[in-house]
Write a protein that holds these residues in place. Structure first.
Motif, short mmCIF file in Angstrom:
data_model
loop_
_atom_site.label_atom_id
_atom_site.label_comp_id
_atom_site.label_asym_id
_atom_site.label_seq_id
_atom_site.Cartn_x
_atom_site.Cartn_y
_atom_site.Cartn_z
N PRO A 1 4.23 11.78 0.14
CA PRO A 1 3.35 10.73 -0.39
C PRO A 1 2.79 9.81 0.68
N VAL A 2 3.42 9.77 1.86
CA VAL A 2 3.02 8.83 2.90
C VAL A 2 3.09 9.51 4.27
N THR A 3 2.52 8.84 5.23
CA THR A 3 2.63 9.26 6.62
C THR A 3 3.87 8.62 7.23
N GLY A 4 4.69 9.44 7.85
CA GLY A 4 5.93 8.91 8.42
C GLY A 4 6.73 10.01 9.08
N SER A 5 8.02 9.96 8.90
CA SER A 5 8.93 10.94 9.48
C SER A 5 9.96 11.36 8.45
N VAL A 6 10.54 12.53 8.68
CA VAL A 6 11.61 13.01 7.82
C VAL A 6 12.91 12.35 8.25
N PHE A 7 13.55 11.65 7.33
CA PHE A 7 14.83 11.00 7.63
C PHE A 7 16.01 11.92 7.36
N GLU A 8 15.94 12.64 6.27
CA GLU A 8 17.07 13.50 5.90
C GLU A 8 16.57 14.63 5.01
N VAL A 9 17.11 15.82 5.24
CA VAL A 9 16.82 16.98 4.40
C VAL A 9 18.09 17.30 3.63
N PHE A 10 18.03 17.17 2.29
CA PHE A 10 19.22 17.37 1.46
C PHE A 10 19.47 18.83 1.15
N ARG A 11 18.39 19.65 1.08
CA ARG A 11 18.53 21.07 0.74
C ARG A 11 17.70 21.89 1.73
N GLU A 12 18.35 22.35 2.80
CA GLU A 12 17.63 23.18 3.77
C GLU A 12 17.52 24.62 3.29
N SER A 13 18.59 25.15 2.71
CA SER A 13 18.61 26.55 2.28
C SER A 13 17.90 26.69 0.94
N GLU A 14 17.35 27.86 0.70
CA GLU A 14 16.70 28.12 -0.57
C GLU A 14 17.75 28.26 -1.67
N GLY A 15 17.31 28.01 -2.88
CA GLY A 15 18.22 28.09 -4.01
C GLY A 15 17.66 27.35 -5.21
N ARG B 1 0.83 -1.21 0.00
CA ARG B 1 0.00 0.00 0.00
C ARG B 1 0.85 1.26 0.00
N PHE B 2 1.97 1.20 0.69
CA PHE B 2 2.93 2.30 0.66
C PHE B 2 3.41 2.53 -0.77
N ALA B 3 3.70 1.44 -1.48
CA ALA B 3 4.18 1.55 -2.86
C ALA B 3 3.12 2.19 -3.76
N VAL B 4 1.84 1.93 -3.50
CA VAL B 4 0.78 2.55 -4.28
C VAL B 4 0.77 4.06 -4.07
N GLU B 5 0.90 4.48 -2.81
CA GLU B 5 0.93 5.91 -2.53
C GLU B 5 2.12 6.58 -3.19
N VAL B 6 3.25 5.90 -3.16
CA VAL B 6 4.44 6.46 -3.81
C VAL B 6 4.24 6.54 -5.32
N ALA B 7 3.64 5.51 -5.91
CA ALA B 7 3.39 5.53 -7.36
C ALA B 7 2.44 6.65 -7.73
N ARG B 8 1.43 6.91 -6.92
CA ARG B 8 0.53 8.03 -7.18
C ARG B 8 1.27 9.36 -7.11
N HIS B 9 2.15 9.48 -6.14
CA HIS B 9 2.93 10.70 -6.01
C HIS B 9 3.84 10.88 -7.23
N GLN B 10 4.45 9.82 -7.68
CA GLN B 10 5.32 9.90 -8.85
C GLN B 10 4.52 10.27 -10.11
N GLU C 1 14.23 13.03 2.25
CA GLU C 1 13.88 11.62 2.30
C GLU C 1 12.89 11.40 3.44
N ILE C 2 11.80 10.70 3.12
CA ILE C 2 10.72 10.45 4.07
C ILE C 2 10.46 8.95 4.12
N GLY C 3 10.10 8.44 5.29
CA GLY C 3 9.80 7.02 5.42
C GLY C 3 8.97 6.75 6.65
N ASP C 4 8.59 5.48 6.79
CA ASP C 4 7.79 5.04 7.93
C ASP C 4 8.68 4.31 8.91
#
Length: 396
Positions: A204-218, A170-179, A228-231
Motif C-alpha cells: 500500500p505504501v513506499t517503504g521497506s519490508v520489515f518482516e516476512v511471516f510466511r516465506e514458504s508457499e502453503g 497520507r500514509f493512512a489514506v493509502e492504507v485505507a485504500r488498500h484495505q 509487514e511493510i513500513g516507512d
C-alpha cells in the motif's frame, strides 16, 4: 659564664612558650571553594528509549488460499502498488448469504474508514499550513530580535512535526485504500463459483519490508498475516518514564537524544504522554509504575538517516531551563534547621549562611536568596568546617 647561662635558659624558655602558644593556636582547615556564578541552567529527566517506525502496515490474506513462495526478504525496498505476494483463492466451503453480507459490511466499513482518513488529511494539512506560516512569521521576527531563540526553535519544531503528521495522515489514506481493495476482493470471492484467477497482494505504501511471516508457499486462512511493510524514514522515539517523572513532562517538551551512534545529540519534541501507566519489574526486581512517552525527532533527517526501527537512544527531557540563573554547586549545600545552608568564605573564615534554593539538577542549584554572584562557597565541607572556623582554600 653565669650571664651566658642565663641567656640560654631564657632562650629555651622562650622557645617552649612559643611552642605551647603555637600548639594552642587554631589551625586552618584546608577546603575547596568555588564561586557563585550566573549562567544558563537546565533540569532534565534522563532515561533510555528506542526508536520505532510511526507508520507500519501488515499485509494479510483477504481470502483463504494457497500462498506462493515470497521472494522478498527483510530490508528489501518496495514501492506503492508493487506486487509482493501471490495468492490462489480456494473455493468457499459454505458460501451463503450471511457470508456475503458480512463481506459487504466489511466493504462498507472500509469505505467509511477511507473517507475518515481523507478528511483527516484535510485537517492535518490545514494545521501544517498554519504551522509553516507561523514558522515563517517567527523567522522574520527572530531576525529582527523580537522573539527569543527558544520561541523560534519551538515554531520550527512544530512546523516539522506538522509535516511529519501530514505525511503520516497520507500514509493512512493509502492504507485505507488498500484495505478497501482487500475487502472488495473478499466480497468478490464469496461467490458460489470457484475462483479462476490469482490475487496479487500489493504494497500500500513506499517503504521497506520489515518482516516476512510466511516465506514458504502453503495454505493461509482469511486474515492471516503475510508480511509487514513500513516507512523507515518516519521514526518516533518511545521512552517509559517513572510515573513521578512523567507528570513533569507534557506535549511540546524539548528532548535531546544522546548516544544514538552519531555525533551531536538529536533534538526532539514530546508528542504524546500516554494517560495510563503500566507496571514494570526493574532489573533489581523492584516493581515500578511507568508511563510511555512518545517523541518526534526534529533534527534534519540527513543527520540521523542511518537510524532504524528499534534502535537504542538515551533521552533527556528538559523539564525546566533558565538563561540567566544564579547558581551554586550542589556539593556546597547541606541541611540546616529544616532548610539549606552553605559555608561562605569571609576574611579567611567559614561563615554559615542560610540560603533559599529553587531548581536542582544534581550538579548545580538555583539560588533564590542568600548569596550574591562572585561569593566563594566551600564545596564538600567536612566535619572540621564550622561556623567561624579558619580555613585555607586550595585547588586540586
Amino acid at each position: 659564664m653565669r650571664r651566658h647561662r642565663k641567656m640560654l635558659v631564657a632562650a629555651a624558655l622562650a622557645l617552649v612558650v612559643i611552642a605551647v602558644i603555637y600548639g594552642l593556636m587554631e589551625k586552618p582547615v584546608r577546603v575547596q571553594t568555588q564561586a557563585v556564578s550566573r549562567g544558563p541552567m537546565t533540569v532534565s529527566v534522563e532515561e533510555d528509549g528506542k526508536t520505532r517506525v510511526i507508520d507500519r502496515y501488515t499485509i494479510t490474506a483477504p481470502v483463504a488460499g494457497f500462498l506462493r513462495r515470497i521472494r522478498l526478504d527483510e530490508g528489501d525496498p518496495v514501492s506503492a502498488g508493487q506486487d509482493v505476494a501471490t495468492l490462489e483463492p480456494l473455493r468457499p466451503e459454505n458460501p451463503d448469504p450471511r457470508t456475503r453480507a458480512r463481506a459487504q459490511a466489511d466493504v462498507d466499513a472500509a469505505e467509511a474508514a477511507l473517507r475518515r482518513a481523507e478528511e483527516e488529511v484535510e485537517r492535518v494539512a490545514a494545521e501544517a499550513d498554519y504551522a509553516q506560516a507561523e514558522y515563517r512569521r517567527k523567522q522574520g521576527l527572530f531576525k529582527e530580535g523580537i522573539v527569543s531563540q527558544d520561541e523560534f526553535d519551538r515554531a520550527e519544531a512544530q512546523a516539522r512535526a506538522a509535516e511529519a503528521a501530514l505525511k503520516s495522515a497520507r500514509f493512512a489514506v493509502e492504507v485505507a485504500r488498500h484495505q478497501l481493495e482487500a475487502a472488495r476482493t473478499a466480497l468478490r470471492y464469496t461467490a458460489e463459483a470457484a475462483p479462476s484467477e490469482a490475487i496479487e497482494l500489493k504494497s500500500p505504501v513506499t517503504g521497506s519490508v520489515f518482516e516476512v511471516f510466511r516465506e514458504s508457499e502453503g495454505v493461509v486462512s482469511t486474515g492471516e498475516a503475510v508480511m509487514e511493510i513500513g516507512d523507515p524514514s518516519a521514526l518516533e522515539v518511545e521512552v517509559d518514564l517513572l510515573s513521578d517523572d512523567a507528570v513533569k513532562v507534557e506535549p511540546g517538551t524539548r528532548v535531546f537524544f544522546e548516544r544514538w551512534g552519531g555525533g551531536d545529540p538529536l533534538e526532539g519534541r514530546v508528542r504524546v504522554v500516554e494517560p495510563s501507566g503500566f507496571l514494570k519489574i526493574s532489573a533489581l526486581g523492584v516493581e515500578e509504575q511507568r508511563v510511555l512517552i512518545i517523541s518526534d525527532i526534529t533534527s534534519p533527517r540527513e543527520v540521523w538517516k542511518n537510524l532504524g526501527d528499534e534502535y537504542r537512544v538515551d533521552a533527556s527531557f528538559v523539564i525546566w531551563e533558565g538563561e540567566d540563573v544564579l547558581r551554586v554547586p550542589e556539593s556546597a549545600l547541606f541541611r540546616h534547621e529544616g532548610g539549606w545552608a552553605v559555608f561562605v568564605v569571609e576574611g579567611g573564615r567559614a561563615s554559615l549562611r542560610p540560603v533559599e534554593i529553587g531548581q536542582r539538577n544534581g550538579v548545580t542549584a538555583q539560588v533564590l536568596s542568600g548569596l550574591s554572584e562572585g561569593e566563594e562557597v566551600i564545596i564538600h565541607p567536612n566535619r572540621d568546617v564550622e561556623d567561624g572556623a579558619r580555613i585555607k582554600p586550595w585547588q586540586e
